[in-house]
Design an enzyme around this catalytic site. Structure first.
Site, short mmCIF file in Angstrom:
data_model
loop_
_atom_site.label_atom_id
_atom_site.label_comp_id
_atom_site.label_asym_id
_atom_site.label_seq_id
_atom_site.Cartn_x
_atom_site.Cartn_y
_atom_site.Cartn_z
N ASP A 68 96.40 17.22 41.67
CA ASP A 68 95.73 17.20 40.25
C ASP A 68 95.43 15.71 40.14
OD1 ASP A 68 95.24 19.39 37.49
OD2 ASP A 68 95.01 17.45 37.69
N ALA A 92 86.28 15.56 39.23
CA ALA A 92 86.07 15.08 37.88
C ALA A 92 85.88 16.33 37.01
CB ALA A 92 84.86 13.92 37.89
N TYR A 105 91.23 14.25 27.94
CA TYR A 105 91.26 14.95 29.20
C TYR A 105 90.27 14.28 30.29
CZ TYR A 105 91.42 17.85 33.37
OH TYR A 105 91.35 18.49 34.51
N THR A 137 78.14 7.27 38.98
CA THR A 137 77.06 8.29 38.49
C THR A 137 75.74 7.28 37.63
OG1 THR A 137 76.52 9.78 36.50
CG2 THR A 137 78.59 8.66 36.44
N GLU A 139 74.64 8.14 34.81
CA GLU A 139 75.33 8.27 33.46
C GLU A 139 75.77 7.07 33.06
OE1 GLU A 139 75.05 11.00 30.94
OE2 GLU A 139 73.66 11.14 32.17
N LYS A 165 83.64 7.28 33.37
CA LYS A 165 83.13 6.88 34.82
C LYS A 165 82.71 5.25 35.03
CE LYS A 165 82.67 10.63 37.31
NZ LYS A 165 83.02 10.85 38.60
P1 NDP Z 1 81.64 19.78 40.08
O1 NDP Z 1 81.99 19.87 38.62
O2 NDP Z 1 81.12 20.87 40.84
O3 NDP Z 1 82.84 19.72 40.83
C1 NDP Z 1 84.49 18.97 40.06
C2 NDP Z 1 85.45 18.90 41.37
O4 NDP Z 1 86.40 18.29 40.48
C3 NDP Z 1 86.00 20.48 41.44
O5 NDP Z 1 86.40 20.71 42.80
C4 NDP Z 1 86.93 20.43 40.17
O6 NDP Z 1 87.79 21.51 40.41
C5 NDP Z 1 87.43 19.13 40.58
N1 NDP Z 1 88.37 18.72 39.37
C6 NDP Z 1 88.16 18.76 38.24
N2 NDP Z 1 89.12 18.25 37.46
C7 NDP Z 1 90.33 17.93 38.29
C8 NDP Z 1 91.50 17.42 38.18
N3 NDP Z 1 92.04 17.24 36.81
N4 NDP Z 1 92.13 17.23 39.18
C9 NDP Z 1 91.84 17.69 40.56
N5 NDP Z 1 90.45 18.22 40.68
C10 NDP Z 1 89.81 18.38 39.46
O7 NDP Z 1 80.69 18.29 40.30
P2 NDP Z 1 79.85 17.96 41.19
O8 NDP Z 1 80.54 18.47 42.71
O9 NDP Z 1 78.36 18.05 40.90
O10 NDP Z 1 80.17 16.28 41.36
C11 NDP Z 1 81.13 15.56 42.00
C12 NDP Z 1 81.53 14.25 41.56
O11 NDP Z 1 80.18 13.44 41.56
C13 NDP Z 1 81.82 14.30 40.10
O12 NDP Z 1 83.08 13.35 40.27
C14 NDP Z 1 80.66 13.98 39.48
O13 NDP Z 1 81.17 13.48 37.96
C15 NDP Z 1 80.11 13.19 40.21
N6 NDP Z 1 78.53 13.15 39.99
C16 NDP Z 1 78.07 14.22 40.19
C17 NDP Z 1 76.52 14.06 40.18
C18 NDP Z 1 75.72 15.57 40.22
O14 NDP Z 1 74.56 15.48 39.73
N7 NDP Z 1 76.08 16.58 40.55
C19 NDP Z 1 75.56 12.87 39.86
C20 NDP Z 1 76.51 11.51 39.96
C21 NDP Z 1 77.71 11.66 39.74
P3 NDP Z 1 87.80 23.12 39.96
O15 NDP Z 1 86.70 23.68 41.14
O16 NDP Z 1 89.24 23.65 40.17
O17 NDP Z 1 87.12 23.00 38.76
P1 GDR Z 2 73.50 15.51 32.95
O1 GDR Z 2 73.21 17.20 33.54
O2 GDR Z 2 74.26 15.48 31.71
O3 GDR Z 2 72.40 14.79 33.43
O4 GDR Z 2 74.90 15.30 34.01
P2 GDR Z 2 72.76 18.52 32.53
O5 GDR Z 2 71.95 19.31 33.59
O6 GDR Z 2 74.04 19.01 31.95
O7 GDR Z 2 71.83 17.91 31.51
C1 GDR Z 2 70.43 17.12 32.05
C2 GDR Z 2 69.56 17.11 30.82
O8 GDR Z 2 69.20 18.36 30.44
C3 GDR Z 2 69.25 18.43 28.78
N1 GDR Z 2 69.33 19.77 28.63
C4 GDR Z 2 70.63 20.58 28.80
N2 GDR Z 2 71.77 20.47 29.48
C5 GDR Z 2 72.47 21.40 29.78
N3 GDR Z 2 73.54 21.43 30.21
N4 GDR Z 2 72.20 22.54 29.17
C6 GDR Z 2 71.04 22.98 28.30
O9 GDR Z 2 70.80 24.00 27.58
C7 GDR Z 2 70.21 21.94 28.18
N5 GDR Z 2 69.08 21.63 27.76
C8 GDR Z 2 68.60 20.58 27.86
C9 GDR Z 2 70.55 17.78 28.66
O10 GDR Z 2 70.70 17.37 27.12
C10 GDR Z 2 70.31 16.54 29.61
O11 GDR Z 2 69.45 15.63 29.07
C11 GDR Z 2 74.87 15.62 35.58
C12 GDR Z 2 76.33 15.89 35.78
O12 GDR Z 2 76.28 16.39 37.06
C13 GDR Z 2 77.07 14.55 35.68
O13 GDR Z 2 78.47 14.86 36.15
C14 GDR Z 2 76.39 13.46 36.60
O14 GDR Z 2 77.07 12.21 36.53
C15 GDR Z 2 75.01 13.24 36.14
O15 GDR Z 2 74.14 14.69 36.28
C16 GDR Z 2 74.32 12.25 36.94
#
Ligand code: NDP
Ligand code: GDR
Length: 361
Positions: A68, A92, A105, A137, A139, A165
């Protein structure tokens, strides 16, 4: 010699695609698995079998280790056992809105967790052997200071997730500069897929569209329809993580498509893929998406999905990755992305419906 990689977050969207990508490249792939009361290996089940089955099939599959990001000793133990040449730190608490509910957390996992991982590598004396990819990211840009955003654009995060981040970004850069580690940040813009978590907006929309099209749901409630994002396809993006670790110098890269669309546009296109044309009526919290042919309201705004502080628009400039890594930012177009997600979810919800019917028999 077989290359060895360790992926934190292997059970997530990106981790599952990256594991497949590295297995195809001939890597021995290891991943962290965190304890959960229910199965959390759904996305990698096809890569993970119990050891006896694996031996029978003699297939190269992923190796999972309990650990973890909030537990230093577990990270040290796994890295010591695996001795990875490459670590991809994808673990994450990745939900921006949820980070306002669990800020501490989120900081523990996303910020201090990154530090723990870097320290584990240093404690084990692997800083010259192990290359590290940090999942940074878009973000980080938050309240945007420049359009489009590139590697030199100033940061202004807008959520506990973004702030955590930001620490992860700087501590990675600091360990690179302080200890000569090959540790890099991939500043990835939003990327989606059929495996995207169901509470992120794109997947929430494509599942709802599939359910509405199959008369399983009446309406979809969303938050900010005006939010603009640079959406790519996750499968295309994991290649970049690998390319960054193969590059001759450790550098940070923006990974994006260079195209921006609103949540409203994504929604309209997803409905259109299911054969439903929407028109939009009203403004702000009174805005509605109406089915042109039936006059039924299918989309409404619910303020409960608004965030205490919003990131209104993100648009990345992937020029550096294109030039130095030879990466193609738009392998899968925006239209193709929406289409493949809707197509997948049409089948996905049908399967769930059948399962529900069987469970209720
Ligand atoms: P997900 O939320 O799909 O996956 C997150 C992963 O992290 C899961 O495997 C989860 O495990 C694991 N995890 C969460 N907390 C812990 C912990 N305390 N210890 C160990 N493992 C943990 O994220 P994505 O695959 O979409 O994203 C991957 C990474 O890229 C993340 O760091 C995210 O913040 C970053 N990111 C994502 C973007 C996107 O658009 N997808 C854009 C930019 C950055 P479990 O399956 O058990 O929940
Ligand atoms: P984001 O993704 O916050 O960009 O983070 P998300 O899909 O949650 O939101 C994108 C945008 O959509 C708007 N929105 C909603 N979002 C959600 N989740 N649910 C809704 O009902 C809704 N309606 C409108 C949000 O306000 C936001 O503006 C993702 C994650 O994968 C991060 O971990 C990663 O770092 C960034 O993308 C890049």
């Amino acid at each position: 010699m077989t290359k060895v990689a360790l992926i934190t977050g292997i059970t997530g969207q990106d981790g599952s695609y990256l594991a497949e990508f590295l297995i195809d490249k001939g890597y021995e792939v290891h991943g962290l698995l965190r304890r959960s009361s229910s199965f959390n290996t759904g996305r990698i089940e096809h890569l993970y079998l119990d050891e006896w089955v694996r031996d029978m099939h003699r297939k190269r599959l992923v190796n999972l280790h309990y650990a973890d990001m909030t537990d230093s000793s577990s990270l040290i133990r796994v890295i010591q056992t695996v001795q990875p040449g490459e670590i991809y730190n994808l673990a994450a608490q990745s939900h921006v809105k949820v980070s306002f509910d669990v800020p501490e957390y989120t900081a523990e996992t996303d910020a201090v967790g990154t530090l723990r991982l870097l320290e584990a590598v240093r404690i084990l004396g692997l800083e010259k052997k192990t290359r590290i990819y940090q999942a940074s990211t878009s973000e980080l840009y938050g309240l945007v200071q420049e359009v489009p955003q590139k590697e030199t654009t100033p940061f202004y995060p807008r959520s506990p997730y973004g702030v955590a981040k930001l620490y992860g970004y700087w501590i990675t850069k600091n360990y690179r500069e302080s200890y000569g580690m090959f540790a890099v940040n991939g500043i990835l813009f939003n990327h989606e897929s059929e495996r995207r978590g169901e509470t992120f907006v794109t997947r929430k929309i494509t599942i709802a569209v599939a359910r509405i099209a199959q008369q399983m749901q009446d309406k979809l409630y969303l938050g900010n329809l005006d939010a603009l994002r640079d959406w790519g396809y996750a499968k295309d993006y994991v290649e970049c993580m690998w390319l960054m670790l193969q590059h001759n110098t450790p550098e940070d890269f923006v990974i994006a498509t260079g195209e921006m669309h609103s949540v409203r546009d994504f929604c309209a296109l997803a409905f259109a893929e299911a054969g439903i044309q929407l028109r939009w009526e009203g403004k702000g919290i009174n805005e509605k998406g109406i089915d042109i042919s039936t006059g039924k309201t299918l989309v409404e705004v619910d303020p409960k999905y608004f965030r205490p502080a919003e990131v209104e628009q993100l648009l990345g400039d992937p020029t550096k990755a294109k030039t130095l890594l030879g990466w193609n930012p738009r392998k899968t177009s925006f239209g193709e992305l929406v289409k493949l997600m809707v197509k997948h979810d049409m089948k996905f919800v049908r399967k769930l419906k059948v399962k529900d019917e069987i469970d209720n028999e």
